[in-house]
Design a protein around this motif. Structure first.
Motif, PDB file in Angstrom:
ATOM      1  N   ASP A   8     -26.814  97.714  74.441  1.00  0.00           N
ATOM      2  CA  ASP A   8     -26.881  98.072  73.025  1.00  0.00           C
ATOM      3  C   ASP A   8     -26.007  97.228  72.112  1.00  0.00           C
ATOM      4  O   ASP A   8     -25.777  97.596  70.969  1.00  0.00           O
ATOM      5  N   LEU A   9     -25.529  96.102  72.597  1.00  0.00           N
ATOM      6  CA  LEU A   9     -24.824  95.190  71.712  1.00  0.00           C
ATOM      7  C   LEU A   9     -25.848  94.524  70.814  1.00  0.00           C
ATOM      8  O   LEU A   9     -26.838  93.979  71.275  1.00  0.00           O
ATOM      9  N   ALA A  56     -23.753  83.363  64.958  1.00  0.00           N
ATOM     10  CA  ALA A  56     -24.267  84.482  65.747  1.00  0.00           C
ATOM     11  C   ALA A  56     -23.169  85.527  65.796  1.00  0.00           C
ATOM     12  O   ALA A  56     -22.061  85.247  66.248  1.00  0.00           O
ATOM     13  N   VAL A  57     -23.476  86.710  65.297  1.00  0.00           N
ATOM     14  CA  VAL A  57     -22.454  87.759  65.206  1.00  0.00           C
ATOM     15  C   VAL A  57     -22.949  89.033  65.870  1.00  0.00           C
ATOM     16  O   VAL A  57     -24.150  89.276  65.995  1.00  0.00           O
ATOM     17  N   ASP A  58     -21.977  89.848  66.274  1.00  0.00           N
ATOM     18  CA  ASP A  58     -22.304  91.166  66.804  1.00  0.00           C
ATOM     19  C   ASP A  58     -22.256  92.179  65.660  1.00  0.00           C
ATOM     20  O   ASP A  58     -21.949  91.830  64.518  1.00  0.00           O
ATOM     21  N   GLY A  59     -22.560  93.424  65.963  1.00  0.00           N
ATOM     22  CA  GLY A  59     -22.603  94.467  64.948  1.00  0.00           C
ATOM     23  C   GLY A  59     -21.281  94.702  64.247  1.00  0.00           C
ATOM     24  O   GLY A  59     -21.247  95.233  63.133  1.00  0.00           O
ATOM     25  N   ALA A 104     -20.946  84.891  76.917  1.00  0.00           N
ATOM     26  CA  ALA A 104     -21.147  86.338  76.812  1.00  0.00           C
ATOM     27  C   ALA A 104     -22.415  86.728  76.069  1.00  0.00           C
ATOM     28  O   ALA A 104     -22.904  87.852  76.234  1.00  0.00           O
ATOM     29  N   VAL A 105     -22.981  85.828  75.263  1.00  0.00           N
ATOM     30  CA  VAL A 105     -24.151  86.214  74.451  1.00  0.00           C
ATOM     31  C   VAL A 105     -25.384  85.363  74.718  1.00  0.00           C
ATOM     32  O   VAL A 105     -26.377  85.487  74.001  1.00  0.00           O
ATOM     33  N   ARG A 106     -25.362  84.560  75.740  1.00  0.00           N
ATOM     34  CA  ARG A 106     -26.508  83.677  75.985  1.00  0.00           C
ATOM     35  C   ARG A 106     -27.771  84.426  76.411  1.00  0.00           C
ATOM     36  O   ARG A 106     -28.862  83.899  76.287  1.00  0.00           O
TER      37      ARG A 106
END
Length: 179
Positions: A8-9, A56-59, A104-106
């Motif tokens: 859910d990220l 690219a950012v998270d919530g 971590a986000v690839r």
């Protein structure tokens, strides 16, 4: 553009701001240690073409990557770690200067989402091609997203590509054929 993963990220691309530059430089140093660029290069791209600079950012607003595009001339990418000083008035491609995502986000599909953003942006500004220099064995990744080898490489292009490394490849996407 949002993308949710199993945990859910939420990850999405947003416009880059000057306050993001320190995070961008840190990510560049981490992801592309063999392709160093000065902080001035990132700042200049943001100043010259802010519409083509994204993070690219998270919530929560944490920056986990960046992408920089700008108008250019097909077959004439800038050399690594070079300033542009100005954008070409007769640009015919949207050049993906750099993309870097932390490990971590690839897995969040941000690369595919970026290609869609590039296509839409190029069409909006009336440019029919996108181009990039593929490094770190990424050419196959970009080919799966519609990019192909540029068939008109001359000595000047080969020299610029060589400023990255001997395995770098200049790839082009015909926007009109992909929409």
């Amino acid at each position: 553009m949002e993308n949710k993963a199993a945990n859910d990220l939420v990850m999405f691309w947003r416009g880059m701001h000057e306050r993001d530059l320190s995070a961008v430089v840190a990510i560049a140093e981490q992801v592309h240690p063999d392709y160093p660029e000065s902080p001035e290069v990132f700042a200049e791209r943001l100043r010259l073409f802010a519409d083509g600079c994204r993070v690219a950012v998270d919530g929560d607003g944490g920056v986990h990557g960046y992408a920089i595009t700008h108008p250019a001339l097909l077959g004439q990418p800038p050399a690594l770690n070079s300033l542009l000083h100005a954008l070409p008035s007769q640009a015919d491609c949207l050049y993906l200067h750099d993309i870097a995502l932390t490990d971590a986000v690839r897995q969040y599909g941000l690369g595919g989402k970026l290609v869609e953003l590039i296509k839409r942006h190029a069409m909006t500004i009336g440019i029919g091609h996108a181009a990039l220099v593929a490094v770190n064995d990424s050419a196959a990744y970009w080919r799966r997203r519609g990019f192909s080898d540029y068939l008109k490489a001359d000595a000047a292009l080969l020299k610029k590509i060589g400023s990255y490394d001997h395995a770098a490849q200049y790839l082009v996407l015909n926007i009109v054929d992909t929409v």
